[in-house]
Design an enzyme around this catalytic site. Structure first.
Site: not given
Length: 779
Positions: A322, A729
């Site tokens: 990621r 997030e």
């Protein structure tokens, strides 16, 4: 806050600012966490003994004095584990529940003590005599790279020829940035309680984000099938990723004690041991070289990421993936090469943390933007705009990511325009330049940075969810799903979706604890996808029940299904009206099933790691922040003067919850980038393991001018639940604007073409060192 009356345009429950379902319980102390549950008769309290060295061979573990301590009922080591001694989440078998032969970090658990009270267990654990032969330890990224010590192989991602593009560019620069780790510092520490059941089964109460994984690991450790273990979670007192994999060890230790003694067992770590023995956000070293033209437009970028993963793989593979996925953030990189090293060290195994690698990847490219602007003497916002992905109405082919996914929904050009004007960015930037010319001691800086964050688990199979909905014959509704509540408001949002599906009041929906015996094989509540997936699964169950009700009503009252409408607590069946409860009772008497499971799998996503290409995300969430800071050049201290945030959450299911997530995520990001410094000594022991030495943000760190708004034009272009977008997030990375603003303020001390090399966290000490370096060696 009361819900508005429903209209044809405004659904009954969704898109409304409603309080968190446990808000009153939270502030009055009536919310039950694991340690608040009634303690069963015969409960044993568990505590642990840990290694005091970072790497070594266990020669002898003398536990006789531990066993003789008053109140101690059991002392367990690796030899007492019935089956598999492993807690690794990726089935890598590289992290033991209890160290057997070697220790790999300072704080690794060697044995567990069970006593009649917690104090006795803790005191007894300190009496162990350990003979551990110390072995060479790898404690930093450089040492791991030198020895090629990795938890997983390096990974590359590229498009075209980055080196050739850099060589041919009018301008080139290179640099390095380091970002530190971060402790989760959840209010409720790690806690679990296991209660023996019939036939040797176990019921585990745990503060975990991943009940199904915990269930499997406990069963595997005991040599039992998964159906012999049930895990239940009503709520957590915060998690932030720190209870996705890290909760398993503490729950399994209680399960082991309960299995071996036949008595209930509970473990609650204190803050110091929690910080020492649980993983953190990954430290990163980011190196880059870029080529660009006179306008700051990047033609080539070569980025190297190296992360400190700790002693085992844990989730470091997908976390580093990621980080690579977000090394572009909001910017098109036509020729790009990204190389990622996942370094194995003799430190606690680092793990998931809000953003899951994304923040570290974004920090690298945002530093590049600032460095280019400094080199060219441009406003950093001008450079950022020049490099943005194409937005609506603009198609120049600049819309493909380094992993070959097409960006179809980039709203940042419009969102950033609106924020720039609303925050008076240009006027304030000019005023700050004037202030800095006449201020001998204090300096100010301002920065506007964007966020583009991909939504989905990057591990594709985890993008699935289940739910269970019962409608009782009185019209009340029982809701259960695989998501876990950690204060983020997941449960209230899913309940709103269920109430809306039947067009009934929210008070009809009973929220219940996540339980593996109700919804099996669930994914972790993580990756900002909790509402996206679990609300969709719940809606699927509701749709099944509603269709049964419609079919039943159409048959009973001889009307077309198109003439049946669910409205505010009512069901209109042609010209006939029935309350929802009346129709439910009629359906029950007509022998219609009023219960259904629901299921959802995220569509469209796929990714081929071999070619580093695919579509790992369903969509992107966007946002931007303007932060203004003031620093004291004599002490390095600083304060946040003003923050303006505009964030995209699509069509918000619950604006009150979403605003709270944006504010909280931003402040947590500020902590990571400014004050939260983890420090290990030369032996590999963590020395910042309490709030006395580890500084999280407090209320006084929040600026008086803190303007947070949800972007009114937001709506997911993908079929996300009610066209909303994930919010857990992405807001954390808005705090990058604070770090950038601090660096702008430092740079004003001695303006030049080189940006100060400010690492994160930007503690006052680091700020002061940057200022002193700048004064001694001006650019």
């Amino acid at each position: 806050m009361k819900a508005k009356a429903p209209t044809a345009q405004h659904p009954l429950a969704v898109h409304q600012a409603l309080p968190h379902d446990s808000a009153i319980k939270h502030v009055t102390g009536r919310a039950h966490y694991v340690d608040d549950l009634p303690e069963p008769a015969g409960l044993l309290h568990v505590y642990v003994g840990t290694s005091r060295v970072a790497h070594g061979r266990i020669r002898q573990l003398d536990l006789e004095e531990v066993k003789r301590f008053p109140g101690v009922c059991a002392v367990l080591t690796a030899a007492d584990i019935p089956a598999v001694n492993d807690i690794s989440p990726m089935h890598t078998l590289d992290e033991e529940l209890l160290a057997s032969e070697f220790v790999h970090f300072c704080g690794q658990v060697l044995f567990a003590v069970a006593a009649t009270d917690r104090d006795s267990a803790r005191r007894a654990a300190r009496l162990a005599r350990m003979d551990i032969e110390e072995l060479p330890a790898i404690l930093d990224i450089e040492s791991a790279l030198a020895q090629e010590a990795y938890v997983s192989p390096p990974h590359e991602m590229q498009r075209s020829d980055a080196r050739a593009a850099i060589a041919a560019a009018a301008h080139r620069l290179q640099g390095e940035l380091r970002t530190g780790g971060q402790d989760h510092f959840y209010l409720e520490g790690q806690a679990a309680m296991s209660v023996p059941q019939e036939d040797g089964d176990l019921l585990i109460y745990s503060s975990t984000q991943h009940p199904s994984e915990l269930q499997h690991l406990a069963a595997q450790m005991l040599g039992r099938p998964d159906n012999a273990v049930t895990v239940e979670v009503r709520r957590m007192g915060g998690a932030f990723g720190g209870k996705e994999t890290q909760a398993a060890q503490w729950a399994l230790l209680t399960a082991l004690v309960a299995h071996q003694t036949g008595r209930p067992a509970k473990l609650r770590l204190d803050r110091d041991d929690d910080m020492i023995s649980t993983g953190k956000r990954h430290d990163f070293r980011i190196r880059y070289e870029v080529g660009y033209d006179d306008a700051g437009l990047i033609s080539g970028a070569d980025i190297e990421l190296a992360s400190l993963c700790g002693m085992s793989a844990d989730l470091s593979g997908p976390i580093n993936d990621r980080a690579m996925f977000h090394s572009d953030n909001a910017y098109y990189l036509p020729n790009v090469h990204i190389l990622s090293y996942r370094c194995r060290t003799n430190t606690v195994s680092n793990t998931a943390f809000r953003g899951f690698g994304g923040p570290q990847g974004m920090m690298g490219i945002e530093r590049i933007m600032d460095a280019i602007a400094a080199d060219l003497g441009l406003d950093p916002l001008q450079v950022r705009r020049a490099n943005l992905y194409d937005g609506p109405g603009r198609d120049t082919g600049r819309n493909v990511t380094p992993y070959h996914m097409t960006v179809e929904d980039n709203i940042l050009p419009q969102l950033m325009d609106e924020l720039e004007h609303a925050s008076a960015y240009r006027e304030r930037r000019a005023a700050i330049a004037e202030f800095n010319l006449s201020s001998p001691v204090t300096r100010r800086g301002i920065a506007l940075t964007p966020v583009k964050f991909g939504i989905a688990f990057t591990t594709t199979f985890m993008n699935q969810a289940g739910a269970l909905v019962h409608v009782y014959k009185d019209g009340s509704i029982h809701l259960n799903h695989g998501g876990t509540e950690m204060g983020q408001g997941l449960f209230i949002k899913v309940a709103q979706v269920v109430a809306d599906a039947f067009r009934v009041g929210l008070e009809r929906v009973k929220i219940t604890a996540t339980n593996t015996s109700k919804v099996p094989n669930t994914s972790a509540t993580a990756a900002s996808s909790g509402t996206d997936m679990n609300a969709m699964a719940a809606l699927d169950a509701c749709t099944t029940i509603r269709q049964r009700l419609v079919t039943f009503a159409a048959g009973k009252y001889a009307v077309a299904v198109e003439e049946i409408r669910f409205e505010h607590e009512m069901v209109r069946i042609g010209t006939i009206e029935r309350t929802f409860a009346q129709l439910v009772m009629e359906a029950y008497l007509g022998r219609i099933s009023l219960s259904s499971t629901g299921y959802y799998r995220t569509p469209k996503i796929h990714y081929d790691r071999a070619t580093a290409s695919g579509r790992p995300f369903l969509y992107f969430a966007y946002g931007a922040a303007v932060s203004e800071v003031e620093i004291d050049t004599l002490t390095g201290e600083y304060r946040l003067r003003q923050v303006d945030i505009l964030h995209d959450v699509g069509r918000s299911i619950n604006p009150a919850i979403d605003l709270g997530q944006i504010e909280g995520g931003f402040v947590q990001g500020v902590g990571w980038l400014t004050s939260e410094e983890l420090w290990w000594d030369q032996k590999g022991a963590l020395r910042t393991h309490a709030p006395s030495t580890y500084k999280i943000p407090v209320s006084s760190d929040v600026p008086e001018k803190f303007h947070v708004n949800i972007w009114p034009g937001g709506e997911s272009h993908e079929p996300a639940i009610h066209r909303s977008k994930a919010v857990g997030e992405p807001p954390l990375m808005l705090a990058i604007s604070v770090h950038s603003a601090i660096n702008q303020a430092i740079a004003s001390v001695r303006p030049g073409r080189a940006l100060p090399a400010l690492d994160a966290p930007a503690t006052p000490e680091k700020v002061l060192l940057c200022i002193e370096r700048l004064r001694r060696h001006p650019a």
